[in-house]
Design a protein around this motif. Structure first.
Motif, short mmCIF file in Angstrom:
data_model
loop_
_atom_site.label_atom_id
_atom_site.label_comp_id
_atom_site.label_asym_id
_atom_site.label_seq_id
_atom_site.Cartn_x
_atom_site.Cartn_y
_atom_site.Cartn_z
N ASP A 10 0.80 -1.23 0.00
CA ASP A 10 0.00 0.00 0.00
C ASP A 10 0.83 1.28 0.00
O ASP A 10 0.29 2.37 0.22
CB ASP A 10 -0.97 0.02 1.18
CG ASP A 10 -0.27 -0.01 2.53
OD1 ASP A 10 0.96 -0.21 2.56
OD2 ASP A 10 -0.96 0.15 3.55
N ARG A 48 2.60 4.01 -2.35
CA ARG A 48 1.89 4.44 -3.56
C ARG A 48 2.78 5.23 -4.52
O ARG A 48 3.76 5.85 -4.12
CB ARG A 48 0.68 5.29 -3.16
CG ARG A 48 -0.41 5.36 -4.21
CD ARG A 48 -1.64 6.08 -3.67
NE ARG A 48 -2.36 5.32 -2.66
CZ ARG A 48 -3.42 5.78 -2.02
NH1 ARG A 48 -3.88 7.00 -2.28
NH2 ARG A 48 -4.03 5.02 -1.12
N SER A 55 -1.07 4.33 -8.40
CA SER A 55 -1.04 2.87 -8.22
C SER A 55 -2.19 2.42 -7.33
O SER A 55 -2.70 3.18 -6.50
CB SER A 55 0.31 2.44 -7.61
OG SER A 55 0.52 3.09 -6.38
N ARG A 56 -2.60 1.18 -7.51
CA ARG A 56 -3.72 0.60 -6.75
C ARG A 56 -3.17 -0.09 -5.51
O ARG A 56 -2.35 -1.00 -5.60
CB ARG A 56 -4.47 -0.41 -7.63
CG ARG A 56 -5.70 -1.03 -6.99
CD ARG A 56 -6.33 -2.03 -7.93
NE ARG A 56 -5.46 -3.17 -8.14
CZ ARG A 56 -5.47 -4.28 -7.39
NH1 ARG A 56 -6.30 -4.36 -6.36
NH2 ARG A 56 -4.66 -5.28 -7.65
N ASP A 57 -3.65 0.32 -4.32
CA ASP A 57 -3.18 -0.29 -3.07
C ASP A 57 -3.55 -1.77 -3.02
O ASP A 57 -4.68 -2.15 -3.34
CB ASP A 57 -3.82 0.40 -1.86
CG ASP A 57 -3.33 1.82 -1.67
OD1 ASP A 57 -2.41 2.22 -2.40
OD2 ASP A 57 -3.87 2.52 -0.80
N HIS A 58 -2.60 -2.59 -2.61
CA HIS A 58 -2.89 -4.00 -2.36
C HIS A 58 -3.30 -4.14 -0.89
O HIS A 58 -2.50 -4.48 -0.03
CB HIS A 58 -1.65 -4.85 -2.65
CG HIS A 58 -1.20 -4.76 -4.08
ND1 HIS A 58 0.12 -4.66 -4.45
CD2 HIS A 58 -1.92 -4.71 -5.23
CE1 HIS A 58 0.20 -4.58 -5.76
NE2 HIS A 58 -1.03 -4.62 -6.26
N ASN A 76 -9.22 -1.95 -0.03
CA ASN A 76 -9.29 -1.62 -1.45
C ASN A 76 -9.97 -2.73 -2.24
O ASN A 76 -10.74 -2.47 -3.17
CB ASN A 76 -7.89 -1.35 -2.00
CG ASN A 76 -7.92 -0.47 -3.22
OD1 ASN A 76 -8.59 0.55 -3.24
ND2 ASN A 76 -7.22 -0.87 -4.25
N ALA A 97 -13.42 -2.50 -4.36
CA ALA A 97 -13.46 -2.87 -5.78
C ALA A 97 -14.65 -3.77 -6.11
O ALA A 97 -15.21 -3.70 -7.20
CB ALA A 97 -12.16 -3.57 -6.17
N GLU A 112 2.71 -5.32 -9.20
CA GLU A 112 1.86 -4.74 -10.24
C GLU A 112 2.72 -3.73 -10.99
O GLU A 112 3.32 -2.85 -10.38
CB GLU A 112 0.64 -4.07 -9.61
CG GLU A 112 -0.43 -3.70 -10.60
CD GLU A 112 -1.73 -3.32 -9.92
OE1 GLU A 112 -2.41 -2.42 -10.45
OE2 GLU A 112 -2.04 -3.90 -8.86
#
Length: 394
Positions: A121, A123, A141-144, A148, A152, A185
């Protein structure tokens, strides 16, 4: 493409008693760079900082040693660097029950654009200030993270996410000795213009700053880059974590990625064809992924409830209270069913209590108690017989 870059860094301890963040280039460096890394360690005192430091050092060392700065930085180069970082973590592992770990953000400018990658997370932002000074986010960027993932699939609203109980749970991190190493990612950003900014930061920076505030500060043309970073520092001073960041200013971007116009048109046509061909597949995968995540979330909630019930069972320190041991054994067996369901999948990281092994240990305790009670009548009978024999002798 060729880039002229400058950067400012933030590296603050915050309210914590040890700094678990690591960064490359190191804080205070003013050496020209095209590589930037920020990691946020976890695992307790002196362990999180080891994990973040090992990963940060391994990634930067590999890129500097094995990658030609005059060539395109490709995915295979990054994957080799990431493997090196995981291997370095394995070497530093001491076998603790609670493993150290770290998030990772990675940015490499090269002739083909800017290669971005992240795990966890922390970023990455790509912000383009506009002529009006308001600016906008070109990429984030999309937080893991669990929150989140729930957002989604529609299990949480943005308002509910603000106060979500498990907001700090991340779904990917770099840890040693993992059977399945989480993947990063990745994204190669090619639309880069002079005046653009990139920000790599830990979640501590984002603890008290919104995206709109970040864009406003970075787009303020009245502020120097140093002043912009100082403003971010002021806005994040009430953070509950370490807060570290690199703010990279693309002062000049020159050259074109595709000088051949025909090649560019052909590439665009190919992309359009791929979009049409793959669209149906991704629609199906999205629906399937929603169902899978919904089942995982349901099982995770049940699993955490079981573990809380186990933790609430008291008075078993002497290991002789059979009813409590039986209750605890039964709960571990229920948890083990869920663990086995996700064994070998990417969701196994949510279910790591080791329930079946703990259930086996408790069963051995129960068996010992049972043997004691089974042998008790014979022991009492023998004592009576010995007492009778002694009386006859007297």
């Amino acid at each position: 493409m060729k880039f002229t870059l400058s950067y400012q860094s933030l590296y603050e301890l915050g309210p914590k008693d040890n700094q678990e963040d690591s960064m490359y280039p190191k804080f205070g460096s003013n050496h020209p760079e095209t590589l930037f890394v920020v990691c946020d360690g976890m695992g307790g005192h002196e362990r999180g900082e080891i994990a973040s430091g090992v990963v940060c050092e391994a990634l930067s060392r590999y890129v500097k040693t094995h990658c030609n700065p005059q060539e395109t930085f490709e995915e295979k180069d990054f994957q080799a660097a990431l493997t090196e970082a995981y291997d370095s973590l394995d070497v530093r592992d001491k076998g603790e029950d609670k493993k150290m770990g770290t998030t990772m953000t990675f940015l490499k400018f090269h002739e083909g654009g800017c290669f971005a990658a992240h795990i966890g997370d922390s970023r990455i932002y790509h912000i383009r200030p506009s002529e009006a000074g308001d600016g906008r986010i070109r990429y984030v960027s999309r937080d893991h993270s669990l929150v989140n993932d729930l957002l989604a699939v529609g299990e949480l609203t943005p308002e509910e996410a603000q106060d979500f109980k498990y907001k700090n749970i991340i779904t990917r991190s770099m840890q040693p000795k993992l059977e399945r190493r989480p993947k990063a990612e990745i994204r190669n950003i090619t639309d880069i213009q002079s005046g653009d900014y990139f920000l790599l930061c830990t979640d501590g920076v984002l603890d008290t700053i919104t995206d709109s505030e970040l864009v406003s500060v970075i787009s303020d043309r009245k502020l120097s880059d140093r002043e912009k970073m100082n403003r971010i520092l002021i806005l994040s001073k009430n953070s509950h974590d370490n807060h570290s960041a690199h703010l990279i200013h693309v002062e000049k971007a020159s050259g074109k990625l595709m000088k051949n116009r025909k090649l560019k048109i052909a590439a665009m046509a190919l992309v359009s064809a791929c979009v049409l061909a793959v669209a149906g597949y991704f629609i199906v995968q999205t629906i399937s992924g929603y169902r899978v995540m919904k089942a995982v979330n349901r099982d995770q909630a049940q699993y955490e409830s079981i573990i809380r019930q186990i933790d609430s069972i008291t008075d078993v320190s002497k290991q002789t209270h059979k009813p409590m041991l039986l209750e605890k054994w039964n709960l571990y067996m229920r948890a083990s069913v869920i663990e086995e369901r996700y064994e070998g999948t990417e969701y196994a990281i949510y279910f790591t209590e080791g329930a079946i092994e703990k259930a086996d240990k408790i069963w051995l305790q129960i068996e010992r108690i049972r043997n004691v009670f089974q042998n008790a009548p014979r022991h009492r009978e023998k004592m009576k017989k010995d007492k009778s024999n002694n009386n006859n002798l007297n």
